[in-house]
Design a protein around this motif. Structure first.
Motif, PDB file in Angstrom:
ATOM      1  N   VAL A   1      29.128  41.137  17.298  1.00 15.26           N
ATOM      2  CA  VAL A   1      28.060  42.096  17.000  1.00 15.26           C
ATOM      3  C   VAL A   1      28.040  42.416  15.511  1.00 15.26           C
ATOM      4  CG1 VAL A   1      27.286  44.483  17.358  1.00 15.26           C
ATOM      5  CG2 VAL A   1      27.989  43.098  19.319  1.00 15.26           C
ATOM      6  N   THR A   2      29.222  42.625  14.918  1.00 18.64           N
ATOM      7  CA  THR A   2      29.323  42.930  13.480  1.00 18.64           C
ATOM      8  C   THR A   2      28.767  41.776  12.648  1.00 18.64           C
ATOM      9  OG1 THR A   2      31.304  44.240  13.928  1.00 18.64           O
ATOM     10  CG2 THR A   2      30.900  43.618  11.633  1.00 18.64           C
ATOM     11  N   MET A   3      29.135  40.565  13.022  1.00 23.47           N
ATOM     12  CA  MET A   3      28.654  39.372  12.307  1.00 23.47           C
ATOM     13  C   MET A   3      27.136  39.232  12.448  1.00 23.47           C
ATOM     14  SD  MET A   3      30.115  35.477  12.777  1.00 23.47           S
ATOM     15  CE  MET A   3      31.685  36.176  13.325  1.00 23.47           C
ATOM     16  N   ALA A   4      26.627  39.454  13.666  1.00 23.94           N
ATOM     17  CA  ALA A   4      25.184  39.352  13.908  1.00 23.94           C
ATOM     18  C   ALA A   4      24.420  40.391  13.093  1.00 23.94           C
ATOM     19  CB  ALA A   4      24.887  39.521  15.392  1.00 23.94           C
ATOM     20  N   CYS A   5      24.986  41.591  12.958  1.00 27.47           N
ATOM     21  CA  CYS A   5      24.329  42.644  12.173  1.00 27.47           C
ATOM     22  C   CYS A   5      24.133  42.214  10.724  1.00 27.47           C
ATOM     23  CB  CYS A   5      25.147  43.936  12.223  1.00 27.47           C
ATOM     24  SG  CYS A   5      24.940  44.882  13.746  1.00 27.47           S
ATOM     25  N   GLU A   6      25.146  41.577  10.159  1.00 27.46           N
ATOM     26  CA  GLU A   6      25.027  41.099   8.775  1.00 27.46           C
ATOM     27  C   GLU A   6      23.918  40.055   8.652  1.00 27.46           C
ATOM     28  OE1 GLU A   6      26.525  42.460   6.156  1.00 27.46           O
ATOM     29  OE2 GLU A   6      27.241  43.864   7.673  1.00 27.46           O
ATOM     30  N   LYS A   7      23.854  39.155   9.633  1.00 31.76           N
ATOM     31  CA  LYS A   7      22.807  38.121   9.628  1.00 31.76           C
ATOM     32  C   LYS A   7      21.417  38.745   9.815  1.00 31.76           C
ATOM     33  CE  LYS A   7      25.695  34.378  11.470  1.00 31.76           C
ATOM     34  NZ  LYS A   7      25.886  33.442  12.599  1.00 31.76           N
ATOM     35  N   MET A   8      21.330  39.810  10.632  1.00 32.58           N
ATOM     36  CA  MET A   8      20.045  40.498  10.852  1.00 32.58           C
ATOM     37  C   MET A   8      19.546  41.101   9.538  1.00 32.58           C
ATOM     38  SD  MET A   8      19.501  40.420  14.336  1.00 32.58           S
ATOM     39  CE  MET A   8      20.553  40.073  15.768  1.00 32.58           C
ATOM     40  N   LYS A   9      20.460  41.712   8.800  1.00 33.32           N
ATOM     41  CA  LYS A   9      20.084  42.316   7.514  1.00 33.32           C
ATOM     42  C   LYS A   9      19.605  41.242   6.538  1.00 33.32           C
ATOM     43  CE  LYS A   9      23.431  46.071   7.998  1.00 33.32           C
ATOM     44  NZ  LYS A   9      24.806  46.470   7.627  1.00 33.32           N
ATOM     45  N   GLU A  10      20.306  40.113   6.529  1.00 32.25           N
ATOM     46  CA  GLU A  10      19.904  38.995   5.657  1.00 32.25           C
ATOM     47  C   GLU A  10      18.523  38.465   6.049  1.00 32.25           C
ATOM     48  OE1 GLU A  10      23.007  36.094   5.980  1.00 32.25           O
ATOM     49  OE2 GLU A  10      24.530  37.462   5.147  1.00 32.25           O
ATOM     50  N   ALA A  11      18.200  38.565   7.337  1.00 25.23           N
ATOM     51  CA  ALA A  11      16.901  38.076   7.833  1.00 25.23           C
ATOM     52  C   ALA A  11      15.778  39.089   7.604  1.00 25.23           C
ATOM     53  CB  ALA A  11      17.010  37.742   9.312  1.00 25.23           C
ATOM     54  N   GLY A  12      16.129  40.267   7.050  1.00 23.52           N
ATOM     55  CA  GLY A  12      15.096  41.255   6.716  1.00 23.52           C
ATOM     56  C   GLY A  12      15.026  42.470   7.610  1.00 23.52           C
ATOM     57  N   ALA A  13      16.054  42.668   8.445  1.00 31.10           N
ATOM     58  CA  ALA A  13      16.049  43.849   9.315  1.00 31.10           C
ATOM     59  C   ALA A  13      16.062  45.119   8.465  1.00 31.10           C
ATOM     60  CB  ALA A  13      17.265  43.839  10.234  1.00 31.10           C
ATOM     61  N   ARG A  14      15.263  46.094   8.868  1.00 30.07           N
ATOM     62  CA  ARG A  14      15.249  47.380   8.165  1.00 30.07           C
ATOM     63  C   ARG A  14      16.586  48.100   8.356  1.00 30.07           C
ATOM     64  NH1 ARG A  14      11.025  49.160  10.503  1.00 30.07           N
ATOM     65  NH2 ARG A  14      11.723  51.047  11.545  1.00 30.07           N
ATOM     66  N   ARG A  15      17.137  47.889   9.561  1.00 28.11           N
ATOM     67  CA  ARG A  15      18.438  48.460   9.877  1.00 28.11           C
ATOM     68  C   ARG A  15      19.129  47.602  10.922  1.00 28.11           C
ATOM     69  NH1 ARG A  15      18.599  54.827  11.310  1.00 28.11           N
ATOM     70  NH2 ARG A  15      20.794  54.974  10.853  1.00 28.11           N
ATOM     71  N   ALA A  16      20.449  47.510  10.834  1.00 23.49           N
ATOM     72  CA  ALA A  16      21.259  46.857  11.861  1.00 23.49           C
ATOM     73  C   ALA A  16      22.556  47.645  11.910  1.00 23.49           C
ATOM     74  CB  ALA A  16      21.507  45.393  11.518  1.00 23.49           C
TER      75      ALA A  16
END
Length: 295
Positions: A170-185
């Motif tokens: 989950v922690t790793m996915a959150c970092e990737k989400m932010k890199e993909a443009g997530a406003r928040r993860a």
């Protein structure tokens, strides 16, 4: 066409249900009955406990269920749904409200569900995270590409998903989400990976309890989290209810299907207004409101 909707975990608040208990004899009777069924005075915690007290797994889920179901019963003849739906735990409240299950059986299942989920949480460190501002398919792709167990768990509304799984994944996915443009993860303060494969021990434990509970034909169909479609057949409802523990909560899709089938008034029954906010983001032109207690 009226859709009555029932909230899930997170809707609890300090003092919840006290007004119902003090004002309505039926509510008082049901709350006292609940204390006996559960084997501890849940009303003391609901009415006088702290926020931390209410976060206990054995308390949170039954407390929200009780508030929702008892409120529905107090509405009496004013409770006339054309369909019902519940967010995760709320599905049990919905099934009691529409007459598929009785009050006692519903409460016992919710209590067993809470305990089974707690046990599953203790087997392996796991968590959940909220992801804002990404499309569903992007979140799903990142979860698939991340090593370890991490899945999309709650489709709450467009641009608001919750992922669930092993802490590291989950922690790793959150970092990737932010890199993909997530406003928040943001990793959430929860004790486990609900609605993920890590809930399999809980699903197995709850399956026999659900299968051995009497389900009748409800007064109206329920749109279930797993299929997102209107269901009336009791065997199918049971199957979906068992699958729900390891499958995602497809709330966005369920609301869209209810709207497509004619629902234009959504009435939230239970603590809080979280679902009303989500519905407005999914279908901005429908009417949303809280259930009104009779004077």
């Amino acid at each position: 066409m009226k859709a009555y909707i029932f909230p899930g975990q997170g809707a609890q608040f300090v003092g919840m249900g006290l007004d119902l208990y003090e004002k309505y004899p039926l509510a008082k009777e049901l709350f006292e009955n609940a204390n006996e069924i559960l084997g501890f005075p849940i009303t003391d915690i609901m009415f006088e406990g702290t926020g931390e007290d209410l976060k206990q797994t054995k308390v949170t889920q039954p407390a929200i269920f009780l508030h929702s179901v008892i409120l529905g019963k107090i509405l009496g003849d004013g409770f006339r749904p054309d369909c019902v739906a519940g967010h995760s735990l709320g599905e049990f409240s919905a099934l009691v409200a529409n007459g598929t299950m009785n009050f006692e059986d519903g409460l016992k299942l919710v209590s067993q569900r809470a305990m089974a989920m707690q046990k599953a949480c203790e087997l392996q460190p796991s968590t959940m995270a909220a992801v804002l501002g990404l499309k569903d398919d992007v979140v799903e792709r990142i979860c698939e590409e991340t090593s370890g167990i991490v899945v999309a768990a709650n489709y709450n509304c467009p641009g608001q998903l919750v992922i669930s799984g092993e802490v590291e994944a989950v922690t790793m996915a959150c970092e990737k989400m932010k890199e993909a443009g997530a406003r928040r993860a943001l990793v959430l303060p929860v004790g486990g990976a609900f609605h993920s494969p890590l809930m399999e021990p809980a699903r197995e434990e709850l399956a026999s309890a659900i299968e051995n509970t009497v389900f009748k034909k409800g007064a109206c169909p329920i749109y279930q989290n797993v299929t997102t479609l209107a269901v009336s057949d009791s065997n199918e409802i049971k199957k979906n209810l068992i699958s729900q523990l390891t499958a995602p909560v497809k709330w966005t899709q369920s609301v869209r299907n209810m709207v497509n089938d004619g629902a234009n008034i959504f009435i939230e029954v239970g603590p809080g207004k979280v679902l009303q906010g989500l519905v407005k983001k999914i279908a901005s032109d429908v009417e949303v409101r809280s259930a009104e207690i009779p004077a």
